[in-house]
Design an enzyme around this catalytic site. Structure first.
Site, mmCIF file in Angstrom:
data_model
loop_
_atom_site.group_PDB
_atom_site.id
_atom_site.type_symbol
_atom_site.label_atom_id
_atom_site.label_comp_id
_atom_site.label_asym_id
_atom_site.label_seq_id
_atom_site.Cartn_x
_atom_site.Cartn_y
_atom_site.Cartn_z
ATOM 1 N N ARG A 51 -18.080 45.167 -18.821
ATOM 2 C CA ARG A 51 -18.982 45.630 -17.763
ATOM 3 C C ARG A 51 -19.234 44.586 -16.670
ATOM 4 O O ARG A 51 -19.763 44.887 -15.621
ATOM 5 C CB ARG A 51 -20.315 46.085 -18.390
ATOM 6 C CG ARG A 51 -20.196 47.394 -19.147
ATOM 7 C CD ARG A 51 -21.370 47.639 -20.086
ATOM 8 N NE ARG A 51 -21.221 46.930 -21.359
ATOM 9 C CZ ARG A 51 -22.122 46.942 -22.344
ATOM 10 N NH1 ARG A 51 -23.247 47.598 -22.198
ATOM 11 N NH2 ARG A 51 -21.910 46.289 -23.467
ATOM 12 N N GLY A 139 -23.531 35.179 -27.751
ATOM 13 C CA GLY A 139 -23.261 34.322 -26.600
ATOM 14 C C GLY A 139 -23.833 34.859 -25.306
ATOM 15 O O GLY A 139 -23.992 34.122 -24.332
ATOM 16 N N SER A 442 -22.026 3.884 21.662
ATOM 17 C CA SER A 442 -21.706 5.301 21.564
ATOM 18 C C SER A 442 -20.237 5.578 21.850
ATOM 19 O O SER A 442 -19.593 4.882 22.628
ATOM 20 C CB SER A 442 -22.560 6.088 22.568
ATOM 21 O OG SER A 442 -23.903 5.976 22.181
ATOM 22 N N ALA A 460 -19.730 0.533 24.263
ATOM 23 C CA ALA A 460 -19.618 1.992 24.197
ATOM 24 C C ALA A 460 -18.230 2.438 24.643
ATOM 25 O O ALA A 460 -17.629 1.846 25.527
ATOM 26 C CB ALA A 460 -20.682 2.626 25.080
ATOM 27 N N ARG A 477 -11.662 -0.759 25.987
ATOM 28 C CA ARG A 477 -11.466 0.374 26.901
ATOM 29 C C ARG A 477 -11.011 -0.172 28.252
ATOM 30 O O ARG A 477 -11.163 -1.361 28.529
ATOM 31 C CB ARG A 477 -12.765 1.165 27.066
ATOM 32 C CG ARG A 477 -13.970 0.322 27.459
ATOM 33 C CD ARG A 477 -15.127 1.181 27.925
ATOM 34 N NE ARG A 477 -16.444 0.727 27.520
ATOM 35 C CZ ARG A 477 -17.212 -0.108 28.241
ATOM 36 N NH1 ARG A 477 -16.780 -0.633 29.374
ATOM 37 N NH2 ARG A 477 -18.406 -0.430 27.793
HETATM 38 C C1 UD1 Z 1 -24.948 44.582 -29.752
HETATM 39 C C2 UD1 Z 1 -25.416 45.322 -31.002
HETATM 40 C C3 UD1 Z 1 -26.650 46.147 -30.669
HETATM 41 C C4 UD1 Z 1 -27.722 45.248 -30.089
HETATM 42 C C5 UD1 Z 1 -27.199 44.455 -28.911
HETATM 43 C C6 UD1 Z 1 -28.191 43.416 -28.492
HETATM 44 C C7 UD1 Z 1 -23.388 45.785 -32.250
HETATM 45 C C8 UD1 Z 1 -22.380 46.813 -32.651
HETATM 46 N N1 UD1 Z 1 -24.360 46.188 -31.442
HETATM 47 O O1 UD1 Z 1 -24.553 45.557 -28.808
HETATM 48 O O2 UD1 Z 1 -27.132 46.773 -31.839
HETATM 49 O O3 UD1 Z 1 -28.833 46.027 -29.688
HETATM 50 O O4 UD1 Z 1 -25.989 43.753 -29.267
HETATM 51 O O5 UD1 Z 1 -27.771 42.710 -27.363
HETATM 52 O O6 UD1 Z 1 -23.310 44.658 -32.718
HETATM 53 N N2 UD1 Z 1 -18.343 40.223 -29.662
HETATM 54 C C9 UD1 Z 1 -17.292 39.548 -30.262
HETATM 55 N N3 UD1 Z 1 -16.259 40.266 -30.760
HETATM 56 C C10 UD1 Z 1 -16.209 41.615 -30.702
HETATM 57 C C11 UD1 Z 1 -17.279 42.307 -30.089
HETATM 58 C C12 UD1 Z 1 -18.345 41.572 -29.577
HETATM 59 O O7 UD1 Z 1 -17.297 38.322 -30.348
HETATM 60 O O8 UD1 Z 1 -15.229 42.169 -31.195
HETATM 61 C C13 UD1 Z 1 -19.462 39.428 -29.128
HETATM 62 C C14 UD1 Z 1 -19.638 39.606 -27.635
HETATM 63 O O9 UD1 Z 1 -18.876 38.620 -26.946
HETATM 64 C C15 UD1 Z 1 -21.130 39.399 -27.463
HETATM 65 C C16 UD1 Z 1 -21.720 39.885 -28.779
HETATM 66 O O10 UD1 Z 1 -20.654 39.886 -29.704
HETATM 67 O O11 UD1 Z 1 -21.439 38.024 -27.280
HETATM 68 C C17 UD1 Z 1 -22.324 41.275 -28.660
HETATM 69 O O12 UD1 Z 1 -21.328 42.177 -28.264
HETATM 70 P P1 UD1 Z 1 -21.591 43.316 -27.194
HETATM 71 O O13 UD1 Z 1 -20.337 44.104 -27.013
HETATM 72 O O14 UD1 Z 1 -22.240 42.764 -25.990
HETATM 73 O O15 UD1 Z 1 -22.624 44.233 -28.029
HETATM 74 P P2 UD1 Z 1 -23.692 45.219 -27.452
HETATM 75 O O16 UD1 Z 1 -23.047 46.483 -27.021
HETATM 76 O O17 UD1 Z 1 -24.540 44.531 -26.465
HETATM 77 CA CA CA Z 2 -24.422 42.538 -25.380
#
Ligand code: UD1
Ligand code: CA
Length: 497
Positions: A51, A139, A442, A460, A477
């Site tokens: 996104r 993260g 200058s 200058a 100059r």
């Molecule tokens: C997730 C939670 C949701 C919670 C929300 C809070 C899940 C399925 N859902 O949703 O319940 O309310 O966080 O912010 O966990 N990531 C990986 N590997 C992957 C997928 C994600 O490392 O395969 C990491 C992403 O980089 C991110 C974190 O996990 O840092 C969360 O993933 P994201 O896809 O943002 O989850 P949300 O849809 O926000």
């Molecule tokens: Ca998230």
């Protein structure tokens, strides 16, 4: 201040106060101190951040001059964990390169981003054979406070839980996993996409931050399936699995929901940036800095400003900038990774990058201090003056329209308007050395390499191509010639034709 209450509640409500226990008047945290050695932090940062619509991995997008991930890692470090493991995947090379200085950080790679449950599984090789508590951080959730994490740990230990989830009650739960309870206790977490209309109406959300007992964790993660709308391994499914196994699962609800805001889009990035900026501005004001208009003052997280400094609207202080006390920083100034002393006046629309300005200096308006410039005490740098890798001595002046590059200018020397150091011969850069008490008239062009010794004078309009000895006057100059009566003679000649 927006209606989020993000800042206004700071200091009012300390999450740890809830964790206070009766035993001997000690807090849970103190009582649980030995447990702190067994904290293993895992940070999930492999996701694509679809996104964001960006080439840059999401966790490297910046807030207040720092990548998102830096906030998360600083919070993690405050727990003094036994280990910190980061799950990387999308843009792994960029993320690892950006964090190369963090030598205690271990990376594991999630080759395919199959979901948060799958992501945590990748940490198994690092954590197998160890015991203790896993603190799982996201993260993309940068604002979580250390106090909240400590409260999570205290709740988790107190309940001797297999899993503890940080939750929040929010007015707009859209997009988050919902906490489903039965008889008051958490029974499962349902993602937005998989939720029934009744579940969507639940206002209690999953923060994506958890504490897990390490021992049952990985075997249970193995049993997570992909029977959901996204076909992903959802970490939140662990809650229902644990409940089925009759393990204890508990929650800790954060007082300030803004702390657990995740960043998934540019809009959320901007919203969180505004919160961080407001908090920084309030910290500055509390420390004695005047901000004429906090709404248009942009100060990065790590910037330091001394008391009684006045910052005018539309000022940008960036990176590792340090500003002393009693300075004036006027509108339009942008100061990046620079150190400014006390009582310095930076006038409008001045740009300073990777430079040092000592106390009592006046700079600008419209001055440009490029990297490697050092301006000594009480020096004056006026309008349309550009410095690059140039040192100005104490009390030296260049008040108008000059380019001073690769130069050393001694104390109390005066550089006149229109002076230019010709530092570049088309191939190499050369230095100009100007001693102390030198007067450069200058519109002089100083062709480097060249040295103007102490106390010398430059007439200058000179093109200076040879060194000038101490105390000498250099005139480089053509001598002026006056032709008496020339105007009248010309007029007569014209009249005859
Ligand atoms: C997730 C939670 C949701 C919670 C929300 C809070 C899940 C399925 N859902 O949703 O319940 O309310 O966080 O912010 O966990 N990531 C990986 N590997 C992957 C997928 C994600 O490392 O395969 C990491 C992403 O980089 C991110 C974190 O996990 O840092 C969360 O993933 P994201 O896809 O943002 O989850 P949300 O849809 O926000
Ligand atoms: Ca998230």
């Amino acid at each position: 201040m927006s209606g989020t209450g993000f800042r206004s509640e700071v200091g009012v409500r300390h999450p740890l106060s809830e964790a206070r226990c009766a035993k001997g008047g000690r807090t849970n945290i103190e009582r649980l101190a030995p447990l702190v050695n067994d904290i293993h932090v895992v940070v999930l940062a492999a996701g694509k951040g679809t996104r964001m619509k960006s080439q840059l991995p999401k966790v490297l997008h910046q807030i207040g001059g720092l990548p998102l991930i830096e906030y998360v890692l600083r919070t993690a470090a405050a727990l003094m964990p036994a280990s910190v493991t980061m799950v990387v995947g999308h843009g792994a090379d960029d993320v690892q390169a950006a964090l190369a200085k963090r030598t205690h950080l271990q990376f594991v790679t999630q080759e395919q981003q199959l979901g948060t449950g799958h992501a945590l599984l990748q940490a198994r090789p690092v954590l197998s054979g160890r015991s203790g508590t896993v603190i799982l951080l996201s993260g993309d959730v940068p604002l979580l406070s250390v106090d909240s994490l400590k409260a999570l740990i205290a709740t988790h230990a107190e309940a001797e839980a297999a899993a503890t989830v940080i939750t929040a009650n929010v007015a707009r739960p859209f997009g988050y996993g919902r906490i489903v309870r039965s008889n008051g206790r958490i029974s499962k977490i349902v993602e937005e996409r998989d939720a029934s209309p009744t579940q969507r109406a639940i206002n209690e959300i999953n923060s994506g931050i958890y504490a897990f007992d390490l021992e049952p964790l990985f075997p249970a993660l193995d049993s997570i399936g992909t029977a959901n709308k996204q076909g992903e391994y959802y970490l939140p499914d662990l809650i229902a699995i644990y409940r089925k196994q009759k393990r204890t699962v508990t929650t800790w609800t954060v007082g300030r929901p803004d702390e657990i805001r995740g960043i998934n889009s540019r809009t959320e990035l901007a919203e969180v940036t505004t919160m961080v900026r407001q908090q920084k501005n309030e910290e500055l004001m509390a420390a004695g800095v005047t901000l004429i208009d906090p709404a248009t003052t942009y100060v990065d997280a790590d910037v330091v400003v001394g008391p009684d400094t006045v910052i005018y609207p539309c000022v940008f202080l960036e990176g590792s900038t340090k500003i002393g006390a009693a300075c004036e920083i006027h509108s339009g100034a942008r100061i990046v990774n620079s150190t400014i002393g006390d009582r310095v006046c930076v006038r409008n629309h001045t740009v300073v990058t990777d430079s040092t300005i000592e106390s009592g200096v006046f700079v600008g308006p419209f001055a440009h201090l490029r990297p490697g410039s050092q301006v000594g005490e009480d020096a004056h740098i006026g309008n349309f003056v550009e410095l690059k890798k140039t040192t100005m001595g104490k009390g030296a002046k260049a008040n108008h329209l000059a380019y001073l590059g690769d130069a050393t200018i001694g104390a109390k020397s005066n550089v006149g308007a229109g002076t230019i150091t010709c530092n570049y011969d088309g191939e190499k850069k050369h230095r100009t050395v100007i001693g102390k008490d030198v007067f450069v008239g200058s519109n002089s062009t100083l062709v480097a390499p060249v040295t103007l010794a102490d106390g010398s004078y430059i007439a200058a309009g000179s093109a200076v191509t040879a060194d000038v000895p101490e105390g000498a006057l250099a005139i480089g100059r053509a001598r002026q010639e006056n032709k008496d009566g020339w105007v009248a003679r010309r007029r007569e000649a014209k009249a005859k034709n």
